[in-house]
Design a protein around this motif. Structure first.
Motif, PDB file in Angstrom:
ATOM      1  N   ASP A 135       0.829  -1.209   0.000  1.00  0.00           N
ATOM      2  CA  ASP A 135       0.000   0.000   0.000  1.00  0.00           C
ATOM      3  C   ASP A 135       0.865   1.262   0.000  1.00  0.00           C
ATOM      4  N   PHE A 136       2.094   1.150   0.451  1.00  0.00           N
ATOM      5  CA  PHE A 136       3.007   2.284   0.535  1.00  0.00           C
ATOM      6  C   PHE A 136       3.628   2.651  -0.806  1.00  0.00           C
ATOM      7  N   GLY A 137       3.500   1.783  -1.793  1.00  0.00           N
ATOM      8  CA  GLY A 137       4.143   2.005  -3.088  1.00  0.00           C
ATOM      9  C   GLY A 137       5.078   0.860  -3.424  1.00  0.00           C
ATOM     10  N   GLN A 138       6.236   1.196  -3.954  1.00  0.00           N
ATOM     11  CA  GLN A 138       7.197   0.165  -4.340  1.00  0.00           C
ATOM     12  C   GLN A 138       8.622   0.591  -4.020  1.00  0.00           C
ATOM     13  N   VAL A 139       9.410  -0.362  -3.553  1.00  0.00           N
ATOM     14  CA  VAL A 139      10.847  -0.168  -3.380  1.00  0.00           C
ATOM     15  C   VAL A 139      11.559  -1.128  -4.336  1.00  0.00           C
ATOM     16  N   LEU A 140      12.473  -0.596  -5.136  1.00  0.00           N
ATOM     17  CA  LEU A 140      13.280  -1.388  -6.076  1.00  0.00           C
ATOM     18  C   LEU A 140      14.730  -1.313  -5.645  1.00  0.00           C
ATOM     19  N   PHE A 141      15.406  -2.461  -5.616  1.00  0.00           N
ATOM     20  CA  PHE A 141      16.841  -2.440  -5.328  1.00  0.00           C
ATOM     21  C   PHE A 141      17.540  -3.435  -6.254  1.00  0.00           C
TER      22      PHE A 141
ATOM     23  N   THR B 129      15.493   2.586  -5.253  1.00  0.00           N
ATOM     24  CA  THR B 129      14.513   3.556  -5.731  1.00  0.00           C
ATOM     25  C   THR B 129      13.143   3.307  -5.099  1.00  0.00           C
ATOM     26  N   TYR B 130      12.481   4.391  -4.720  1.00  0.00           N
ATOM     27  CA  TYR B 130      11.123   4.317  -4.183  1.00  0.00           C
ATOM     28  C   TYR B 130      10.155   4.951  -5.175  1.00  0.00           C
ATOM     29  N   ARG B 131       9.013   4.269  -5.374  1.00  0.00           N
ATOM     30  CA  ARG B 131       7.941   4.790  -6.222  1.00  0.00           C
ATOM     31  C   ARG B 131       6.650   4.859  -5.430  1.00  0.00           C
ATOM     32  N   THR B 132       5.959   5.979  -5.539  1.00  0.00           N
ATOM     33  CA  THR B 132       4.694   6.152  -4.819  1.00  0.00           C
ATOM     34  C   THR B 132       3.582   5.364  -5.504  1.00  0.00           C
ATOM     35  N   PRO B 133       2.471   5.149  -4.797  1.00  0.00           N
ATOM     36  CA  PRO B 133       1.282   4.605  -5.472  1.00  0.00           C
ATOM     37  C   PRO B 133       0.790   5.600  -6.526  1.00  0.00           C
ATOM     38  N   ASP B 134      -0.121   5.156  -7.353  1.00  0.00           N
ATOM     39  CA  ASP B 134      -0.716   6.009  -8.386  1.00  0.00           C
ATOM     40  C   ASP B 134      -1.801   6.881  -7.745  1.00  0.00           C
ATOM     41  N   PHE B 135      -1.590   8.202  -7.727  1.00  0.00           N
ATOM     42  CA  PHE B 135      -2.562   9.150  -7.196  1.00  0.00           C
ATOM     43  C   PHE B 135      -3.298   9.804  -8.352  1.00  0.00           C
ATOM     44  N   ASN B 136      -4.356   9.135  -8.849  1.00  0.00           N
ATOM     45  CA  ASN B 136      -5.153   9.668  -9.960  1.00  0.00           C
ATOM     46  C   ASN B 136      -4.277  10.053 -11.154  1.00  0.00           C
TER      47      ASN B 136
END
Length: 353
Positions: free
Chosen positions: A118-124, A174-181
């Motif tokens: 729910d927080f988004g995504q973390v890529l490493f 890298t951190y990516r947020t959820p999709d906000f509209n």
């Protein structure tokens, strides 16, 4: 350039063009108990004929994208989605040397893990950089040839150095947020990837903000990315941006960048001097049925007095969802150098699964 010579050189390929490019959703090899494993791939080859003043050259080579095979894994566990991707990229053109006729190597451009929630995504791991990423991924000639320097054995350049720098694959967190509209933000720290003997006390920072909208058939996508870093006494910073507007098969894409201390070719490498570079790419495309036509113009202005621009057009025809035929013509001009204008004709195809 004489049209008769051009047609004579292209005729054999126009009659028998075969070959083989961009990844679809892939093939699912395993899907049980919340665990998935899939594979995808991309293959392409082009016949190119080039006229550079008094020099004419014919090649059979890859286009802008290398051939690759990729593997994807996913698992649902404790409310999280764990994922991983590895892709192995190869060239079909061996090194031009008598003792290295099969020396083409394997280029690992992606090897990373992801954690989604729910927080988004973390890529490493290793993936393409964020800076100027969307400039490249929205290039209408991505599955074509673009700039094709004579004498090179690997991929062509697309619009690298004639419209945008390359978002070099790099080690990152890298951190990516959820999709906000339709609004998404990505931010990451990347390996400075310095040359031997140079030092960075801090990682390289990159970020990208994107926004996508689809309203009654009108599509809009915009992006803004930035990079900052410092190696020894050289500070680097850059901004890249763009927008794509589409409606009923017609699309217009415009992007640009402005940077200092970053290579005009490889965006994730710092320079040894604070050189300044800027550029832009504009493209118009129209898709009707299985066919799509593209007009393109790109320019990179190196503040040291040299400029490179590439203009041309391409026609893509989809035989089916996996196989696409491509025809392309471009003209490359380099100002401030001794390089003659280069006219390039390319025909081939891309196959993907």
């Amino acid at each position: 350039m004489k049209n008769k010579n051009i047609l004579k050189a292209l005729l054999p390929t126009l009659v028998s063009a075969v070959c083989v490019g961009h990844a679809n959703a892939g093939i699912t090899l395993y899907d049980q108990d919340g665990t998935t494993f899939s594979a995808d791939g991309f293959l392409n080859a082009f016949y190119t004929y080039q006229d550079q003043g008094n020099k004419e050259t014919s090649r059979v080579r890859m286009g802008f994208l290398p051939n690759y095979i990729g593997f994807n894994a996913g698992k649902e566990l404790d409310g999280l989605t764990l994922g991983a991707r590895s892709s192995f990229w190869v060239t079909i053109n061996d090194v031009n040397s008598d003792d290295k006729k099969t020396d083409n190597g394997i280029d690992v451009r992606q090897f990373y893990a992801t954690v989604d929630g729910d927080f988004g995504q973390v890529l490493f791991g290793k993936d393409f950089g964020l800076y100027a990423r969307s400039n490249i991924f929205n290039d209408e000639l991505l599955m074509g040839v673009g700039l094709a320097p004579q004498g090179t054995s690997g991929t062509t350049f697309g619009n690298i150095t004639t419209g945008y720098p390359y978002a070099n694959p790099n080690a990152q967190i890298t951190y990516r947020t959820p999709d906000f509209n339709g609004l998404k933000l990505a931010a990451g720290i990347l390996d400075p990837n310095n040359e031997s003997g140079r030092n960075s006390s801090k990682p390289r920072f990159e970020t990208e903000l994107t926004y996508a909208l689809d309203m009654n058939g009108l599509g809009l996508m915009t992006w803004l990315s930035a990079a900052a870093g410092k190696t020894d006494d050289v500070s680097s910073r850059g901004a890249a941006y763009g927008a794509r507007v589409s409606y009923e098969g017609l699309a217009f894409t415009a992007s640009g960048f402005n940077q200092k201390g970053i290579s005009a070719a490889f965006a994730s490498n710092n320079l040894t001097s604070a050189d300044k570079t800027s550029g832009y790419l504009t493209q118009l495309s129209y898709e009707y049925g299985k066919a799509k036509g593209v007009l393109s113009y790109g320019l990179t202005d190196n503040k040291n007095g040299t400029k490179n621009n590439l203009r041309g057009g391409a026609l893509f025809y989809s035989l089916n969802s996996n196989l696409k035929l491509v025809g392309e013509y471009t003209v490359h001009k380099a100002k401030g150098t001794q390089t003659d204008n280069t006219d390039t004709f390319a025909v081939g195809a891309v196959f993907s699964w």
